[in-house]
Structures are given as C-alpha cells and as structure tokens.
Scaffold this motif. Structure first.
Motif, PDB file in Angstrom:
ATOM      1  N   UNK A 153       4.058  -3.230 -14.068  1.00 34.01           N
ATOM      2  CA  UNK A 153       4.280  -3.032 -12.634  1.00 34.01           C
ATOM      3  C   UNK A 153       4.206  -4.363 -11.905  1.00 34.01           C
ATOM      4  N   UNK A 154       3.179  -5.156 -12.221  1.00 35.92           N
ATOM      5  CA  UNK A 154       3.001  -6.433 -11.545  1.00 35.92           C
ATOM      6  C   UNK A 154       1.897  -7.218 -12.243  1.00 35.92           C
ATOM      7  N   UNK A 155       1.837  -8.501 -11.938  1.00 33.86           N
ATOM      8  CA  UNK A 155       0.681  -9.312 -12.305  1.00 33.86           C
ATOM      9  C   UNK A 155      -0.167  -9.458 -11.047  1.00 33.86           C
ATOM     10  N   UNK A 156      -1.470  -9.308 -11.208  1.00 35.03           N
ATOM     11  CA  UNK A 156      -2.377  -9.103 -10.077  1.00 35.03           C
ATOM     12  C   UNK A 156      -3.425 -10.200 -10.029  1.00 35.03           C
ATOM     13  N   UNK A 157      -3.665 -10.707  -8.808  1.00 29.32           N
ATOM     14  CA  UNK A 157      -4.625 -11.794  -8.636  1.00 29.32           C
ATOM     15  C   UNK A 157      -5.981 -11.333  -8.111  1.00 29.32           C
ATOM     16  N   UNK A 158      -6.174 -10.014  -7.986  1.00 34.24           N
ATOM     17  CA  UNK A 158      -7.459  -9.488  -7.550  1.00 34.24           C
ATOM     18  C   UNK A 158      -7.551  -9.167  -6.080  1.00 34.24           C
ATOM     19  N   UNK A 159      -6.530  -9.490  -5.284  1.00 33.54           N
ATOM     20  CA  UNK A 159      -6.531  -9.106  -3.882  1.00 33.54           C
ATOM     21  C   UNK A 159      -6.146  -7.637  -3.751  1.00 33.54           C
ATOM     22  N   UNK A 160      -6.569  -6.998  -2.666  1.00 34.72           N
ATOM     23  CA  UNK A 160      -6.228  -5.590  -2.445  1.00 34.72           C
ATOM     24  C   UNK A 160      -4.708  -5.429  -2.402  1.00 34.72           C
ATOM     25  N   UNK A 161      -4.203  -4.521  -3.205  1.00 30.67           N
ATOM     26  CA  UNK A 161      -2.755  -4.339  -3.318  1.00 30.67           C
ATOM     27  C   UNK A 161      -2.420  -2.871  -3.496  1.00 30.67           C
ATOM     28  N   UNK A 162      -1.167  -2.553  -3.224  1.00 29.85           N
ATOM     29  CA  UNK A 162      -0.654  -1.210  -3.503  1.00 29.85           C
ATOM     30  C   UNK A 162       0.792  -1.324  -3.957  1.00 29.85           C
ATOM     31  N   UNK A 163       1.212  -0.366  -4.774  1.00 29.51           N
ATOM     32  CA  UNK A 163       2.570  -0.313  -5.305  1.00 29.51           C
ATOM     33  C   UNK A 163       3.059   1.131  -5.256  1.00 29.51           C
ATOM     34  N   UNK A 164       4.372   1.286  -5.297  1.00 32.15           N
ATOM     35  CA  UNK A 164       4.983   2.614  -5.331  1.00 32.15           C
ATOM     36  C   UNK A 164       6.015   2.651  -6.454  1.00 32.15           C
ATOM     37  N   UNK A 165       5.934   3.686  -7.284  1.00 36.60           N
ATOM     38  CA  UNK A 165       6.871   3.868  -8.393  1.00 36.60           C
ATOM     39  C   UNK A 165       7.757   5.070  -8.072  1.00 36.60           C
ATOM     40  N   UNK A 166       9.089   4.920  -8.069  1.00 35.21           N
ATOM     41  CA  UNK A 166       9.976   6.038  -7.711  1.00 35.21           C
ATOM     42  C   UNK A 166       9.726   7.278  -8.564  1.00 35.21           C
ATOM     43  N   UNK A 167       9.709   8.420  -7.924  1.00 37.94           N
ATOM     44  CA  UNK A 167       9.409   9.675  -8.612  1.00 37.94           C
ATOM     45  C   UNK A 167      10.422  10.069  -9.660  1.00 37.94           C
ATOM     46  N   UNK A 168      11.691   9.617  -9.511  1.00 38.26           N
ATOM     47  CA  UNK A 168      12.709  10.019 -10.476  1.00 38.26           C
ATOM     48  C   UNK A 168      12.473   9.422 -11.852  1.00 38.26           C
ATOM     49  N   UNK A 169      11.602   8.443 -11.981  1.00 39.39           N
ATOM     50  CA  UNK A 169      11.279   7.885 -13.295  1.00 39.39           C
ATOM     51  C   UNK A 169      10.323   8.782 -14.071  1.00 39.39           C
ATOM     52  N   UNK A 170       9.719   9.754 -13.406  1.00 43.88           N
ATOM     53  CA  UNK A 170       8.640  10.541 -14.005  1.00 43.88           C
ATOM     54  C   UNK A 170       9.075  12.000 -14.111  1.00 43.88           C
ATOM     55  N   UNK A 171       9.038  12.556 -15.320  1.00 39.21           N
ATOM     56  CA  UNK A 171       9.400  13.951 -15.521  1.00 39.21           C
ATOM     57  C   UNK A 171       8.379  14.898 -14.908  1.00 39.21           C
ATOM     58  N   UNK A 172       8.775  16.126 -14.615  1.00 33.42           N
ATOM     59  CA  UNK A 172       7.887  17.070 -13.931  1.00 33.42           C
ATOM     60  C   UNK A 172       6.668  17.486 -14.731  1.00 33.42           C
ATOM     61  N   UNK A 173       6.703  17.358 -16.047  1.00 32.45           N
ATOM     62  CA  UNK A 173       5.541  17.737 -16.860  1.00 32.45           C
ATOM     63  C   UNK A 173       4.816  16.537 -17.449  1.00 32.45           C
TER      64      UNK A 173
END
Length: 253
Positions: free
Chosen positions: A206-226
C-alpha cells in the motif's frame, strides 16, 4: 518436511476448482487491540504431503481474534504431479524474502513465519506458541492499523503516529479467501480432500510509512464479497512486524 533450496526449482500455476464458504451477512469494523494481534504466515502447497496438518493448524489459529493468520501457497512443488490452484510466483517470492531476512539456508513447506521474527513447520502447535510468546515479549507498543469498510465500499486503513525513529515500514494489504475445499486428483496428496484456510489471493504494498499519522483507502472493487482483508505493518524488506490487523466478513448462522 519438504524443502527446496532458494536457487532451486520453479513451476507454473494452473487453475483448479475450489469452493468458497458462503452465508456472508455483513462487514464489521476491526477493533485495534493494544496487545496485538500477531501475524502468522503459513507457506504451504497442495502438492506437499507434509502440509495438511499445518493447514489445519492455521485454520484453528484463524479463529483466534488475536491472530492474523494467512496462507501463502507456493508454486515450487507444482512440478511433482499436482499444480496448486492457489499458488503464485508472488507468494513464493515472499517466502524467499523471509528466508533471506531470517538467514535460512533453504525454503521449505510447511513453514509458519510468526510476526516476522522466527519460523517453524507449524505442524506442532508448541513451537508456534513459543514464537508467539516471544513476539509478545518483544513488543512494548504495536502500530495496529484501524480497518473499516462499509458493505461493498472501499477499505479504510488508518495508522496513528508511531515512533519509527527514522526507520521505514512497509504497509502491505493481503486479500484472502476464508476457506476452500479441494479434491486432489494427483501428486503426493492424490485422493485426499484438502481444507485450506485464509488463502491469500492478492497481496500489494500500500505504501512505505515513516511513522506519522496516515490513512489510506483501497477501492472496494478489488475485494470480493466473501473475502477477508489483512494489513501488515513491518520493518521494510520483510523485517519484524510492528503491527497488523484483519477485517473479515461476518457469517450468519
């Protein structure tokens, strides 16, 4: 225990029938835990006769709220008579990366990597519990991601600030099928009906993180319903886990 040297044999992936557990009713928000959860990654293959006990052990671990249990099916045993329908080169390369980090002479199946700090076959629960105890003892604070998702919507990932002290962490998303039952028609497990749990079907940085407060969003169509979702936060290049969490569909009945 089946094993292969890191510079050894490779095979190609081919599909086979598998059934996903149904009766999904809703999505639930994953609640961050102050003392976990802890990651257990199983490297397995349907072509390996030593793997079914470890597969079942992972299934039991998957029911625990304090464990993020993931099964990565590797492809280097496909040549011996059965091509694992869930194997991929990406999952094999993840295992090889752990072998380098953990200074293993070879990769093998089954192998459970616990929280990025140690490994064992996973066929016997005792060594895995010992590694979990070791992981719990070394962590004074976890960077546990907060995960939430409305039904069918995007996956939201949030991390509070964490003292990485100049280091970089990888934030990795794994999307997995909760359960599969596969009749094996050839190879070492010929004639067996294999049960697999939390089988990873997609993994991405998803990302490389430096420890600061962060948020991300992953599109729902990548994830199956089950499908289940897990986010792993670990020192870069497959180092020790800093935190992890999971978000799984809830079942009715």
């Amino acid at each position: 225990m089946s094993k292969v040297f890191t510079s050894g044999r490779r095979a190609m992936l081919i599909g086979a029938a598998a059934a996903v557990a149904t009766n999904l009713s809703r999505e639930v928000a994953a609640r961050p835990a102050a003392e976990g959860p802890w990651a257990v990654e199983l490297f397995t293959s349907q072509g390996c006769s030593s793997c079914p006990p470890a597969d079942m052990h992972l299934g039991r671990l998957a029911r625990r709220p304090d464990i993020v249990a993931l099964a990565f099916h590797v492809d280097y045993w496909d040549y011996i008579g059965w091509r694992d329908p869930f194997a991929s080169r990406e999952t094999t390369e993840r295992q090889r990366a752990y072998a380098r980090t953990l200074k293993q002479r070879y990769v093998y199946t089954p192998e459970m990597v616990v929280d990025g700090i140690g490994h064992d076959t996973g066929r016997d629960p005792a060594p895995i519990e010992a590694l979990l105890s070791r992981a719990q003892a070394r962590a004074t604070r976890r960077a546990t991601p907060d995960l939430s998702r409305a039904l069918g919507g995007p996956l939201s990932i949030r991390l509070d600030a964490y003292p990485l002290d100049g280091r970089i962490a990888d934030v990795t998303l794994a999307i997995y099928d909760r359960r599969h039952t596969t009749p094996v028609r050839s190879g070492e497990n010929q004639g067996r009906m294999l049960e697999n749990f939390n089988t990873v079907r997609h993994i991405e940085l998803v990302d490389r993180w430096d420890g600061t407060a962060r948020s991300w969003s992953v599109p729902g169509e990548r994830i199956g319903p089950t499908q289940g979702m897990a986010v792993l936060v670990q020192e870069t290049d497959h180092g020790p886990m800093i935190g992890c969490n999971k978000l799984e569909p809830a079942y009715s009945g």
